[in-house]
Design an enzyme around this catalytic site. Structure first.
Site, PDB file in Angstrom:
ATOM      1  N   GLU A   1      -6.121  32.360  28.043  1.00 27.13           N
ATOM      2  CA  GLU A   1      -5.145  32.900  27.099  1.00 27.13           C
ATOM      3  C   GLU A   1      -3.972  31.968  26.842  1.00 27.13           C
ATOM      4  O   GLU A   1      -3.217  32.151  25.877  1.00 27.13           O
ATOM      5  CB  GLU A   1      -4.631  34.255  27.598  1.00 27.13           C
ATOM      6  CG  GLU A   1      -3.723  34.224  28.820  1.00 27.13           C
ATOM      7  CD  GLU A   1      -4.450  34.202  30.150  1.00 27.13           C
ATOM      8  OE1 GLU A   1      -3.834  34.569  31.167  1.00 27.13           O
ATOM      9  OE2 GLU A   1      -5.630  33.798  30.188  1.00 27.13           O
TER      10      GLU A   1
ATOM     11  N   GLY B   1      17.896  49.572   9.705  1.00 27.40           N
ATOM     12  CA  GLY B   1      18.104  48.386   8.891  1.00 27.40           C
ATOM     13  C   GLY B   1      17.240  47.226   9.330  1.00 27.40           C
ATOM     14  O   GLY B   1      17.135  46.228   8.625  1.00 27.40           O
ATOM     15  N   GLY B   2      16.605  47.344  10.500  1.00 27.67           N
ATOM     16  CA  GLY B   2      15.712  46.301  10.982  1.00 27.67           C
ATOM     17  C   GLY B   2      14.331  46.424  10.363  1.00 27.67           C
ATOM     18  O   GLY B   2      13.992  47.433   9.737  1.00 27.67           O
TER      19      GLY B   2
ATOM     20  N   SER C   1      11.875  49.644  11.683  1.00 28.35           N
ATOM     21  CA  SER C   1      12.094  50.982  11.125  1.00 28.35           C
ATOM     22  C   SER C   1      11.838  51.004   9.625  1.00 28.35           C
ATOM     23  O   SER C   1      11.399  52.019   9.075  1.00 28.35           O
ATOM     24  CB  SER C   1      13.515  51.473  11.441  1.00 28.35           C
ATOM     25  OG  SER C   1      14.491  50.658  10.843  1.00 28.35           O
TER      26      SER C   1
ATOM     27  N   ASP D   1      49.681  26.560  20.875  1.00 26.80           N
ATOM     28  CA  ASP D   1      50.521  26.024  21.955  1.00 26.80           C
ATOM     29  C   ASP D   1      50.872  27.056  23.009  1.00 26.80           C
ATOM     30  O   ASP D   1      51.801  26.859  23.792  1.00 26.80           O
ATOM     31  CB  ASP D   1      51.819  25.413  21.386  1.00 26.80           C
ATOM     32  CG  ASP D   1      51.537  24.210  20.501  1.00 26.80           C
ATOM     33  OD1 ASP D   1      50.569  23.478  20.801  1.00 26.80           O
ATOM     34  OD2 ASP D   1      52.268  24.011  19.516  1.00 26.80           O
TER      35      ASP D   1
ATOM     36  N   HIS E   1      -6.881  30.107  33.033  1.00 25.48           N
ATOM     37  CA  HIS E   1      -6.240  31.048  32.104  1.00 25.48           C
ATOM     38  C   HIS E   1      -6.608  30.678  30.662  1.00 25.48           C
ATOM     39  O   HIS E   1      -5.942  29.848  30.038  1.00 25.48           O
ATOM     40  CB  HIS E   1      -4.716  31.019  32.276  1.00 25.48           C
ATOM     41  CG  HIS E   1      -4.241  31.716  33.504  1.00 25.48           C
ATOM     42  ND1 HIS E   1      -3.990  33.070  33.540  1.00 25.48           N
ATOM     43  CD2 HIS E   1      -3.986  31.248  34.744  1.00 25.48           C
ATOM     44  CE1 HIS E   1      -3.594  33.412  34.753  1.00 25.48           C
ATOM     45  NE2 HIS E   1      -3.583  32.331  35.509  1.00 25.48           N
TER      46      HIS E   1
ATOM     47  N   CYS F   1      -8.409  34.645  36.809  1.00 24.00           N
ATOM     48  CA  CYS F   1      -7.561  34.269  37.939  1.00 24.00           C
ATOM     49  C   CYS F   1      -7.613  35.351  39.026  1.00 24.00           C
ATOM     50  O   CYS F   1      -8.625  35.482  39.709  1.00 24.00           O
ATOM     51  CB  CYS F   1      -6.139  33.988  37.455  1.00 24.00           C
ATOM     52  SG  CYS F   1      -5.142  33.058  38.655  1.00 24.00           S
TER      53      CYS F   1
END
Length: 541
Positions: A185, A239-240, A243, A478, A183, A91
């Site tokens: 891709e 914790g992810g 890591s 209420d 494109h 492009c």
């Protein structure tokens, strides 16, 4: 990382360099090539060849939103054309190739061409035809351009046309230089992956050996050489999945000389600290230290609403805590077999983090400072104090999950959703208070629990609950109330560069909303974020 450049991926694998001119699709070029097991890196179009520390097997010039003939439009370093490797312009990249030969080659189109178009390949003979080897003569392609070639550049052949682009594909008569107005891709382009394979494998001669099985061996060798026989590494874990995989890789490389540190900022998910302990220490055998700094972080963020200021404070304070822990570990091990200076700091930075934090003049300016990249203090990025080591820096998320499997990490751990280092702090829009943290934490726990119960967790790339800075009127018991708004976010994605909102059934969202309003004190309204990426980012800050 420059201490052992010979072991970096672009020196261990044949590499296609993609130069980014600001297209929303550029990262997809790198993705498609890696799916073909060809290693590819993306750098901004301002990258000078003289500053490049490796020789690519081929160069791709991406698309972009500019007109090449406009003042201030970006242009590639001409030295790339003297490098002697194949070049493919896509492009804007096609127009850049033509423009540098003659500025009158590129013109504004009489009509724009967006969406599908039928491409017709033209056979010329010799190397010129290699880009379309094995493909049909006609197929649908994705176009996204206003400008086009007004005439064929001198020394080139036309190898493809569309109804609106007479020169939709060009190739140099003698040099391996190609240009495509389409494109390849984008998934809407038929044979797009085959086109990229023809360029990378058949024309550039790249070996299709980029796999996580190969990467593990290369990266372990690189880490060992970088750290040395006695050096020690301190690593941040949250914790992810990122890591966790980075920590396991470091454990495989240097054993007990790696020390994982979980900083309890006070912004962790419900029961997160205990879960991380169980995962890393018990299941993966990693040395884990939990540093409670919750009070320091909470007090330091008091009164700060700006997201960039939050990230900068969190990044600096994180390193303060890690450097304190490094000193404690060194002192404790001074006379033991593991004695050695802690000289490195491990982070689970991924390639999308890096891409989002790269800035160059033009539309691909920095989206936001990433907490794993731009949020670090200068003493880290400039080599003072602990040195950064980022073994996942060149990987996309799906590659990290594959790497985790290669390292023997259990499926449930590998498929855990990402969790940012700053934690809930960047999911609370506006000022952070203990009460607002608790609201966000409880709402998030309800949302994720219900996603798991519905059997949807592995189908979703990332999900969380956040707290909006504004409040809304409601009626509860209420009585009129004026309380907080919870924002729910869940996305489908493979690489975290693009994402769409997960299409929950209405009934499911209603049940989640009802539970949050009933069980989380201080919340009277729940909203679901349907924004895709782009234009939004996955995290709200």
């Amino acid at each position: 990382m420059a201490e052992t450049p010979e072991l970096e991926p672009h020196n261990a694998f044949d590499t296609i360099l993609t130069l980014d001119f600001g297209s929303q699709y550029t990262h997809l070029i790198t993705r498609r090539l890696r799916e073909l097991n060809v290693y590819s890196e993306m750098l901004p179009c301002t990258q000078k060849l003289a500053d490049l520390k490796f020789k690519p097997a081929g160069v791709i010039l991406s698309g972009g939103p500019y007109s090449v003939y406009e003042e201030g439009a970006p242009h590639v370093d001409p030295a790339y054309f003297d490098l002697g490797v194949p070049i493919l312009g896509i492009c804007y990249g096609l127009q850049e190739i033509a423009y540098r030969l003659d500025s009158t080659n590129v013109i504004a189109g009489t009509s724009r061409e967006y969406g599908l178009a039928q491409l017709k390949a033209k056979k010329v003979g010799g190397h010129v035809d290699h880009l379309f080897d094995g493909l049909e003569d006609e197929f649908n392609v994705w176009m996204s351009h206003g400008d086009k070639l007004g005439k064929l550049p001198e020394g080139f052949h036309t190898i493809a046309t569309t109804p609106n682009s007479e020169y939709a594909g060009i190739a140099h008569e003698t040099k391996p230089i190609y240009g495509l107005q389409l494109h390849p891709e984008v998934t809407h382009t038929q044979n797009g992956t085959k086109l990229l394979k023809n360029f990378a494998v058949n024309i550039c001669g790249c070996k299709q050996n980029w796999t996580m099985a190969r990467f593990v061996d290369q990266e372990i060798a690189r880490i060992r050489k970088l750290v040395g026989p006695t050096g020690q590494v301190l690593g941040a874990v949250s914790g992810g999945v990122d890591s966790t995989v980075a920590a396991k890789l470091m454990k495989e490389a240097i054993g007990d000389r790696f020390h994982a540190v979980l900083v309890d900022t006070g912004f962790m998910r419900l029961n997160e600290c205990e879960q991380v302990k169980q995962t890393l220490a018990e299941h993966l055998g990693i040395n884990l230290i939990v540093a409670d700094a919750s009070q320091v972080f909470m007090e330091g963020l008091k009164g700060i609403s700006d997201p960039e200021q939050k990230r900068k404070f969190i990044g600096n304070k994180f390193i303060d805590v890690f450097e304190e822990e490094a000193k404690k570990i060194e002192d404790a091990a001074a006379h033991s077999e593991t004695a050695g200076k802690i000289g490195f700091f491990l982070q689970g930075t991924l390639y999308p983090d890096v891409i989002e934090s790269i800035s160059f003049k033009g539309p691909s300016a920095t989206i936001k400072t990433h907490h794993n990249v731009g949020g670090l203090p200068k003493r880290m990025t400039e080599g003072q104090g602990l040195k950064l080591i980022e073994p996942l820096r060149e990987l996309f998320k799906d590659e990290v999950r594959d790497l985790g499997r290669q390292l023997g990490i259990a499926h449930e751990m590998v498929m855990r959703h990402p969790f940012p280092g700053p934690g809930i702090a960047i999911r609370i829009l506006g000022e952070i208070t203990p009460e607002r943290v608790e609201m966000a934490r409880k709402a998030d726990h309800i949302f994720i629990s219900m996603i798991r119960e519905a059997g949807l967790y592995d189908k979703i790339g990332q999900a969380f609950a956040a707290l909006d800075p504004s409040r809304a009127v409601g009626v509860m018991g209420d009585k009129r109330v004026y309380e907080n708004i919870v924002l729910l976010r869940a996305v489908e994605t493979t690489d975290f560069m693009t994402a769409i909102a997960y299409p929950f059934e209405h009934e499911f969202l209603t049940r989640v909303s009802t539970r949050i309003v009933n069980e989380v004190s201080g919340v009277c309204r729940v909203a679901y974020d349907y924004t895709s990426k782009p234009p939004g980012t996955i995290e709200l800050e």
